[in-house]
Design an enzyme around this catalytic site. Sequence first.
Site, PDB file in Angstrom:
ATOM      1  N   VAL A 190      51.344  66.931  50.070  1.00  0.00           N
ATOM      2  CA  VAL A 190      52.081  65.405  49.780  1.00  0.00           C
ATOM      3  C   VAL A 190      52.338  64.765  51.216  1.00  0.00           C
ATOM      4  O   VAL A 190      52.692  65.519  52.124  1.00  0.00           O
ATOM      5  CB  VAL A 190      53.328  65.661  49.032  1.00  0.00           C
ATOM      6  CG1 VAL A 190      54.425  64.295  48.889  1.00  0.00           C
ATOM      7  CG2 VAL A 190      53.234  66.473  47.855  1.00  0.00           C
ATOM      8  N   CYS A 191      52.023  63.522  51.352  1.00  0.00           N
ATOM      9  CA  CYS A 191      52.417  62.951  52.468  1.00  0.00           C
ATOM     10  C   CYS A 191      51.503  63.493  53.920  1.00  0.00           C
ATOM     11  O   CYS A 191      50.423  63.508  53.590  1.00  0.00           O
ATOM     12  CB  CYS A 191      53.888  62.810  52.761  1.00  0.00           C
ATOM     13  SG  CYS A 191      54.614  61.648  53.711  1.00  0.00           S
ATOM     14  N   THR A 192      52.384  63.640  54.685  1.00  0.00           N
ATOM     15  CA  THR A 192      51.784  64.020  56.196  1.00  0.00           C
ATOM     16  C   THR A 192      51.312  65.616  55.904  1.00  0.00           C
ATOM     17  O   THR A 192      50.863  66.333  56.810  1.00  0.00           O
ATOM     18  CB  THR A 192      52.468  64.052  57.398  1.00  0.00           C
ATOM     19  OG1 THR A 192      53.861  64.197  57.130  1.00  0.00           O
ATOM     20  CG2 THR A 192      52.578  62.215  57.510  1.00  0.00           C
ATOM     21  N   ALA A 213      49.688  60.467  48.199  1.00  0.00           N
ATOM     22  CA  ALA A 213      50.366  59.585  49.455  1.00  0.00           C
ATOM     23  C   ALA A 213      51.761  59.864  49.679  1.00  0.00           C
ATOM     24  O   ALA A 213      52.176  61.014  49.653  1.00  0.00           O
ATOM     25  CB  ALA A 213      50.217  57.907  48.627  1.00  0.00           C
TER      26      ALA A 213
END
Lengths: 211, 211
Positions: free
Chosen positions: A99-101, A149
């Site tokens: 998720v995300c970074t 994202a």
Amino acid sequence: MEIALLVFDGLTALDAIGPFEVLSRLPGAEVRLTAKERGPISTGRGNLRLIAEHDLSEITAPDILVVPGGGGTRALMSDEELLDWIRSVHRHTRWTTSVCTGALLLGAAGLLDGLRATTHWLEMDTIASQGAEPTGERVVREGKIITAAGVSSGIDMALTLVALEAGDEVAQAIQLSIEYDPQPPFDAGSPEKAPPEIVARLRGLAAAPRG
Amino acid sequence: MEIALLVFDGLTALDAIGPFEVLSRLPGAEVRLTAKERGPISTGRGNLRLIAEHDLSEITAPDILVVPGGGGTRALMSDEELLDWIRSVHRHTRWTTSVCTGALLLGAAGLLDGLRATTHWLEMDTIASQGAEPTGERVVREGKIITAAGVSSGIDMALTLVALEAGDEVAQAIQLSIEYDPQPPFDAGSPEKAPPEIVARLRGLAAAPRG
């Protein structure tokens, strides 16, 4: 089914808790908060701490790996002990997810090379530099690797994952139990939809020297 | 600005962390995890524990109170020490808010009497019995009291609250920073939208004897 949820100092809490809330409702699943060391973990904001119940040595062959993001990923991108663990457990997983970074850690471990992938919209260049082909999709599946994202996308990713593992009805029942019928008061959740001056401001903040 | 986020054993993690992730990004805000006793808090599922940094005696006049829900609310509905604290801080707040069955604690404290309010869709009868007028809206504002529907609705509630406190642009910037552009893989997040047999199954589980 064992699900390893990686946690670390500087984690963004919702990156982890969105998937946690969904995956912990998957029948038969055990979600294990796993860190380099057991004990309290400071999230990236405010005064929120979580407790890691397991260290890396205890979790060697999870069925699912979830790697959340946050400012703390920067330091971990060159942490060979952690990257070796990610590579090692990835050999055993049914699904390896971020998720995300969190995607930057999969990328640093070499797992995204040549694959379509996503991350927070401000970090697309970083995963490109790691060999990934960035996409603007919210949840991207390439074989057994699923990237999502920014921050809140982990809820969508986890529901997708539950559907793959246990079928649409189980995913829908979990969606209903967490009443995930999103109604944001604004339509500003992606750089394509938000007012351009707000996108520009966040890009400027991200580009400013830190520390 | 001081924001008290009430935490307790049996809390649903996402009820708390959705608002946390939004409100901790509000400029000048400090979110304080507050419990009857400082220390580890067991959430309702799996092995996730949070740490309460403050006890009730330390937080006496927060600007905003956020009360999340979870199975643990049942025991707290008759906890006069906690209900007194809720009544006391409510006299000082700019906003008193709940997510999911957190509304049952506001109701038990007498704060919802005669007001339109919402909670998790399975608990509408409970808030009605406390004098509230249940609605199917996702976020309900009555004066300075804001109640939100089940679990994931706290994200929508918190963005609404940021817009009220700091304006639409700040709320949109936070929405973009957490990339809250929801794309659930199914449209099953409310009892009106989910397949009827799934709604019936969850109603049956909720009605079954517990413990």
